[in-house]
Design a protein around this motif. Sequence first.
Motif, short mmCIF file in Angstrom:
data_model
loop_
_atom_site.label_atom_id
_atom_site.label_comp_id
_atom_site.label_asym_id
_atom_site.label_seq_id
_atom_site.Cartn_x
_atom_site.Cartn_y
_atom_site.Cartn_z
N PRO A 39 13.62 -11.01 2.89
CA PRO A 39 12.39 -10.96 3.69
C PRO A 39 12.05 -12.31 4.31
N GLU A 85 7.01 -18.11 2.41
CA GLU A 85 7.79 -17.20 3.25
C GLU A 85 8.56 -17.92 4.37
N ARG A 90 12.62 -18.14 2.27
CA ARG A 90 12.95 -17.28 1.12
C ARG A 90 14.44 -17.37 0.79
N PHE A 96 14.92 -10.03 -4.99
CA PHE A 96 13.72 -9.91 -4.16
C PHE A 96 12.89 -8.68 -4.52
N LYS A 97 13.55 -7.64 -5.01
CA LYS A 97 12.80 -6.46 -5.43
C LYS A 97 11.92 -6.82 -6.63
N ARG A 102 10.44 -9.45 -7.18
CA ARG A 102 9.33 -10.34 -6.80
C ARG A 102 8.38 -9.71 -5.79
N GLN A 103 8.59 -8.44 -5.51
CA GLN A 103 7.65 -7.74 -4.63
C GLN A 103 6.33 -7.53 -5.34
N THR A 104 5.24 -7.74 -4.61
CA THR A 104 3.93 -7.56 -5.23
C THR A 104 3.32 -6.24 -4.79
#
Length: 227
Positions: A27, A112, A115, A222-223, A225-227
């Motif tokens: 992302p 961001e 990343r 990254f999954k 760390r998704q909020t």
Amino acid sequence: FSFQHRDTPKTLDELGRVLQNVVSVIPAGIVVFFPSYDYEDKVYKYLESKGFLQKIQQKKSVFREPRGSGDMDQVLQDYSRAVRLKKEGSQGAMLLAVVGGKMSEGINFSDELGRCVVMVGMPYPNMNTPELKEKMTYLNKSVGNINGRPAGQIHYENLCMKAVNQSAGRAIRHKDDFAAILFLDHRYSRASVQEQLPSWIQKHVRVQAKFGPVIADLRKFFKSRQT
């Protein structure tokens, strides 16, 4: 990836495929560091001529570090804006930068804005410059060998790794920040090279001969760390 083969179509195609895959799973912002402006230019033209660039741009806007400092602020502003802009079917931006340039030394790509950092090759300085030649010769004569290796050669390698660490560290700037760092060169798998990485990078290094497992790891990273 290696210095000897870095200009071959096979290597450049592989690099194109890697970047194409990376923009699909990471992302926001990606910063790609090249060892020189000349090599960045060669890669850019190759990716453009073979259609890789157009596929990358379907996912992320692509920006390039200018050789002169005059346009630097504008490029950074445009890159930052594109990172935060979410258009249909695409998200974020990719910045092509150069080790030893302004982007690698004075700019922070926190949160961001960075990343992922991709290090393409190893940025060894030009051994033929009079200053470096003189320094290496002096160290070889005055210091001699260290653990069986010429002191001048050790200095040369240290210059390279200092530049690597400076560039790689641009993306993680505070305790809650996170980023993936991809080292694209087989020489990074050597223990002697990894020992010169910062400890916070060393303990997370994974060596993969193929890129497929790397994409799977990136997705998982990254999954989580998704909020």
